[in-house]
Design a protein around this motif. Structure first.
Motif, PDB file in Angstrom:
ATOM      1  N   ILE A  32     -22.448  46.466  24.841  1.00 42.45           N
ATOM      2  CA  ILE A  32     -22.112  47.272  26.028  1.00 42.45           C
ATOM      3  C   ILE A  32     -21.240  46.524  27.031  1.00 42.45           C
ATOM      4  CG2 ILE A  32     -24.247  48.597  25.766  1.00 42.45           C
ATOM      5  CD1 ILE A  32     -25.315  47.058  28.252  1.00 42.45           C
ATOM      6  N   LYS A  33     -20.707  45.384  26.649  1.00 45.79           N
ATOM      7  CA  LYS A  33     -19.936  44.570  27.592  1.00 45.79           C
ATOM      8  C   LYS A  33     -18.738  45.333  28.154  1.00 45.79           C
ATOM      9  CE  LYS A  33     -17.796  40.020  28.111  1.00 45.79           C
ATOM     10  NZ  LYS A  33     -17.490  38.728  27.412  1.00 45.79           N
ATOM     11  N   LYS A  34     -18.085  46.176  27.322  1.00 42.65           N
ATOM     12  CA  LYS A  34     -16.903  46.912  27.762  1.00 42.65           C
ATOM     13  C   LYS A  34     -17.153  48.419  27.790  1.00 42.65           C
ATOM     14  CE  LYS A  34     -13.672  43.361  26.189  1.00 42.65           C
ATOM     15  NZ  LYS A  34     -12.477  43.057  25.363  1.00 42.65           N
ATOM     16  N   LEU A  35     -18.415  48.770  28.002  1.00 41.88           N
ATOM     17  CA  LEU A  35     -18.782  50.179  28.000  1.00 41.88           C
ATOM     18  C   LEU A  35     -18.061  50.945  29.110  1.00 41.88           C
ATOM     19  CD1 LEU A  35     -20.772  51.414  25.968  1.00 41.88           C
ATOM     20  CD2 LEU A  35     -22.457  51.518  27.791  1.00 41.88           C
ATOM     21  N   ASP A  36     -17.850  50.284  30.256  1.00 41.57           N
ATOM     22  CA  ASP A  36     -17.169  50.948  31.366  1.00 41.57           C
ATOM     23  C   ASP A  36     -15.711  51.259  31.048  1.00 41.57           C
ATOM     24  OD1 ASP A  36     -16.473  48.279  31.327  1.00 41.57           O
ATOM     25  OD2 ASP A  36     -16.349  48.087  33.504  1.00 41.57           O
ATOM     26  N   LYS A  37     -15.188  50.660  29.995  1.00 37.62           N
ATOM     27  CA  LYS A  37     -13.819  50.930  29.561  1.00 37.62           C
ATOM     28  C   LYS A  37     -13.786  51.869  28.359  1.00 37.62           C
ATOM     29  CE  LYS A  37     -12.255  46.392  31.172  1.00 37.62           C
ATOM     30  NZ  LYS A  37     -11.652  45.083  30.790  1.00 37.62           N
ATOM     31  N   GLY A  38     -14.949  52.424  28.030  1.00 40.31           N
ATOM     32  CA  GLY A  38     -15.026  53.357  26.912  1.00 40.31           C
ATOM     33  C   GLY A  38     -15.040  52.689  25.556  1.00 40.31           C
ATOM     34  N   ILE A  39     -15.431  51.396  25.517  1.00 40.36           N
ATOM     35  CA  ILE A  39     -15.429  50.637  24.269  1.00 40.36           C
ATOM     36  C   ILE A  39     -16.841  50.193  23.918  1.00 40.36           C
ATOM     37  CG2 ILE A  39     -14.612  48.548  23.110  1.00 40.36           C
ATOM     38  CD1 ILE A  39     -12.110  48.706  24.884  1.00 40.36           C
ATOM     39  N   PHE A  40     -17.243  50.469  22.692  1.00 43.07           N
ATOM     40  CA  PHE A  40     -18.518  50.017  22.142  1.00 43.07           C
ATOM     41  C   PHE A  40     -18.204  48.958  21.093  1.00 43.07           C
ATOM     42  CE2 PHE A  40     -21.574  50.602  18.560  1.00 43.07           C
ATOM     43  CZ  PHE A  40     -22.719  50.149  19.191  1.00 43.07           C
ATOM     44  N   THR A  41     -18.658  47.739  21.318  1.00 44.14           N
ATOM     45  CA  THR A  41     -18.334  46.617  20.438  1.00 44.14           C
ATOM     46  C   THR A  41     -19.512  46.319  19.527  1.00 44.14           C
ATOM     47  OG1 THR A  41     -16.966  45.689  22.206  1.00 44.14           O
ATOM     48  CG2 THR A  41     -17.515  44.240  20.362  1.00 44.14           C
ATOM     49  N   TYR A  42     -19.251  46.272  18.218  1.00 40.98           N
ATOM     50  CA  TYR A  42     -20.348  46.058  17.277  1.00 40.98           C
ATOM     51  C   TYR A  42     -20.104  44.794  16.455  1.00 40.98           C
ATOM     52  CZ  TYR A  42     -24.436  47.472  14.645  1.00 40.98           C
ATOM     53  OH  TYR A  42     -25.701  47.530  14.103  1.00 40.98           O
ATOM     54  N   PRO A  43     -21.159  43.951  16.290  1.00 41.52           N
ATOM     55  CA  PRO A  43     -20.977  42.631  15.659  1.00 41.52           C
ATOM     56  C   PRO A  43     -21.024  42.624  14.139  1.00 41.52           C
ATOM     57  CG  PRO A  43     -22.814  42.672  17.235  1.00 41.52           C
ATOM     58  CD  PRO A  43     -22.467  44.063  16.898  1.00 41.52           C
ATOM     59  N   GLY A  44     -21.158  43.788  13.491  1.00 39.85           N
ATOM     60  CA  GLY A  44     -21.296  43.775  12.045  1.00 39.85           C
ATOM     61  C   GLY A  44     -20.938  45.096  11.419  1.00 39.85           C
ATOM     62  N   ASN A  45     -21.564  45.379  10.287  1.00 38.07           N
ATOM     63  CA  ASN A  45     -21.321  46.608   9.542  1.00 38.07           C
ATOM     64  C   ASN A  45     -22.012  47.773  10.245  1.00 38.07           C
ATOM     65  OD1 ASN A  45     -21.176  48.702   7.725  1.00 38.07           O
ATOM     66  ND2 ASN A  45     -21.807  47.504   5.954  1.00 38.07           N
ATOM     67  N   PRO A  46     -21.274  48.737  10.786  1.00 42.15           N
ATOM     68  CA  PRO A  46     -21.906  49.827  11.535  1.00 42.15           C
ATOM     69  C   PRO A  46     -22.562  50.884  10.662  1.00 42.15           C
ATOM     70  CG  PRO A  46     -19.545  50.180  11.443  1.00 42.15           C
ATOM     71  CD  PRO A  46     -19.796  48.852  10.771  1.00 42.15           C
ATOM     72  N   ASP A  47     -22.471  50.736   9.337  1.00 45.10           N
ATOM     73  CA  ASP A  47     -23.027  51.740   8.434  1.00 45.10           C
ATOM     74  C   ASP A  47     -24.453  51.431   7.994  1.00 45.10           C
ATOM     75  OD1 ASP A  47     -20.602  53.241   8.362  1.00 45.10           O
ATOM     76  OD2 ASP A  47     -19.784  51.808   6.915  1.00 45.10           O
ATOM     77  N   ILE A  48     -24.959  50.234   8.330  1.00 48.94           N
ATOM     78  CA  ILE A  48     -26.274  49.831   7.819  1.00 48.94           C
ATOM     79  C   ILE A  48     -27.302  49.800   8.952  1.00 48.94           C
ATOM     80  CG2 ILE A  48     -25.267  48.509   5.929  1.00 48.94           C
ATOM     81  CD1 ILE A  48     -25.864  45.968   7.531  1.00 48.94           C
ATOM     82  N   PRO A  49     -28.587  50.004   8.628  1.00 50.81           N
ATOM     83  CA  PRO A  49     -29.624  50.004   9.664  1.00 50.81           C
ATOM     84  C   PRO A  49     -29.905  48.613  10.204  1.00 50.81           C
ATOM     85  CG  PRO A  49     -30.605  50.314   7.497  1.00 50.81           C
ATOM     86  CD  PRO A  49     -29.125  50.372   7.301  1.00 50.81           C
ATOM     87  N   HIS A  50     -30.253  48.572  11.480  1.00 55.14           N
ATOM     88  CA  HIS A  50     -30.538  47.324  12.191  1.00 55.14           C
ATOM     89  C   HIS A  50     -31.755  47.562  13.076  1.00 55.14           C
ATOM     90  CE1 HIS A  50     -29.133  43.379  13.760  1.00 55.14           C
ATOM     91  NE2 HIS A  50     -29.693  43.769  14.887  1.00 55.14           N
ATOM     92  N   ALA A  51     -32.631  46.568  13.179  1.00 57.26           N
ATOM     93  CA  ALA A  51     -33.874  46.688  13.946  1.00 57.26           C
ATOM     94  C   ALA A  51     -33.660  46.328  15.414  1.00 57.26           C
ATOM     95  CB  ALA A  51     -34.952  45.799  13.346  1.00 57.26           C
ATOM     96  N   TRP A  52     -34.168  47.192  16.312  1.00 60.06           N
ATOM     97  CA  TRP A  52     -34.083  46.967  17.754  1.00 60.06           C
ATOM     98  C   TRP A  52     -35.463  47.139  18.382  1.00 60.06           C
ATOM     99  CZ3 TRP A  52     -29.712  45.259  20.034  1.00 60.06           C
ATOM    100  CH2 TRP A  52     -28.500  45.418  19.342  1.00 60.06           C
ATOM    101  N   ALA A  53     -35.688  46.424  19.480  1.00 51.65           N
ATOM    102  CA  ALA A  53     -36.950  46.545  20.222  1.00 51.65           C
ATOM    103  C   ALA A  53     -36.647  46.640  21.710  1.00 51.65           C
ATOM    104  CB  ALA A  53     -37.840  45.343  19.953  1.00 51.65           C
ATOM    105  N   TYR A  54     -37.176  47.665  22.352  1.00 56.17           N
ATOM    106  CA  TYR A  54     -37.075  47.811  23.809  1.00 56.17           C
ATOM    107  C   TYR A  54     -38.146  46.910  24.419  1.00 56.17           C
ATOM    108  CZ  TYR A  54     -36.909  50.250  28.347  1.00 56.17           C
ATOM    109  OH  TYR A  54     -36.791  50.580  29.680  1.00 56.17           O
ATOM    110  N   LEU A  55     -37.729  45.935  25.204  1.00 56.59           N
ATOM    111  CA  LEU A  55     -38.652  44.886  25.647  1.00 56.59           C
ATOM    112  C   LEU A  55     -39.861  45.403  26.431  1.00 56.59           C
ATOM    113  CD1 LEU A  55     -36.335  41.859  26.393  1.00 56.59           C
ATOM    114  CD2 LEU A  55     -38.394  41.837  25.005  1.00 56.59           C
TER     115      LEU A  55
END
Length: 301
Positions: free
Chosen positions: A152-175
């Motif tokens: 979300i670093k450039k979200l205000d510019k309408g850009i979503f930056t992803y560090p890998g393959n966007p087609d595969i599942p990734h685990a996230w946890a809301y702290l």
């Protein structure tokens, strides 16, 4: 008499969220100060030690074993249970998903082996231990994780930056959710096994699904851009942290998610915060009014 918990690393990501969660649950919370306190004295009389210490990657090899021995020694002296936020590093690139409590921990890279050895030390010690394992963190404030430093670093510019393959599942946890789960497990007391390994499933999302969820939250169309690792490669010879970030890059090209059956067996009433509310609080901290209480807000997960 209130239950008492000592938080190690209370200013860090999991530390400050767990301190808030235990306070809301009515526990007496002590925040350890390494500069002015003795660990044994600070832990005396507490039922729980939350070990949220997390040294920088380049310091893991020397600091993690030392801190592990120190916490185990104090837990033996005081009789306290130790709760640790586990991660997915233990499994490595070759472990087939989903990753559950009985999945083989197959990591061969240095950081993964350090985590495996750390958990084994607790298991071998006989100290009552809870490992609460989760994926990448979504926090309610910038805290130096992949979500706020990349996605979300450039979200205000309408850009979503992803560090890998966007087609595969990734685990996230809301702290905040992970911290509530920590409280729930800690309150089980002796009902848990001496060494309890519990997975927190959180959210399983592909990069595209994360982008779409952020579009719903922001009300804006987002252009996906791939994260560039080139600066890490160029700085690798003289920047140890960069080399270690590259070591863990495989997690962005390895499909993975965590099973949650055991957590929901232990805490059947636990409910995750809806994804859009979690993301809204992460990118716009003041946009969610009042306290988020998914246990009351939702009838089902």
């Amino acid at each position: 008499m209130k239950n008492s918990v000592l938080i190690l690393g209370a200013s860090g990501r999991f530390g400050h969220n767990s301190a808030d969660a235990f306070e809301k649950a009515g526990w007496s919370v002590r925040r350890f100060d390494r500069k002015s306190q003795d660990l044994t004295q600070a832990a005396w009389g507490t039922q729980l030690i939350v070990n949220a210490w997390n040294p920088l990657y380049p310091d893991w090899l020397k600091d993690v074993p030392r801190l592990t021995r120190q916490v185990i020694d104090v837990a033996r002296k005081t009789g306290a249970t130790v709760l640790i936020p586990g991660n997915v590093y233990n499994f490595g690139a070759d472990a087939p998903p989903p990753w559950g409590e009985v999945s083989r921990q197959m990591a061969r890279n240095p950081l993964g082996r350090i985590r495996i050895d750390m958990e084994q030390a607790y298991k071998d010690s006989g100290v009552r231990t809870i490992i609460l394992r989760a994926g990448d963190f979504i926090d309610t404030q910038p805290s130096g994780n992949w979500f706020d430093l990349a996605l979300i670093k450039k979200l205000d510019k309408g850009i979503f930056t992803y560090p890998g393959n966007p087609d595969i599942p990734h685990a996230w946890a809301y702290l905040p959710d992970l911290a509530r789960a920590a409280v729930g497990l800690a309150e089980q007391g002796d009902q848990l096994p001496t060494f309890a390994n519990v997975h927190f499933p959180g959210y399983t999302l592909t990069g595209h699904e994360m982008r779409q969820a952020l579009e719903r939250v922001t009300g804006s169309s987002l252009k996906m851009r791939r994260f560039s690792y080139l600066p890490f490669h160029l700085a690798r010879p003289f920047w140890p942290l960069g080399a270690m970030l590259l070591e863990m890059r495989y997690l962005w090209s390895t499909p993975h998610w965590l099973t949650g059956e055991r957590l929901h067996e232990i805490l059947p009433e636990f409910r995750d915060t809806p994804l859009e509310i979690a993301l809204s609080s992460a990118i716009k901290p003041n946009s969610v009014e009042g306290e988020i209480d998914p246990d009351k807000a939702m009838a089902a997960g």
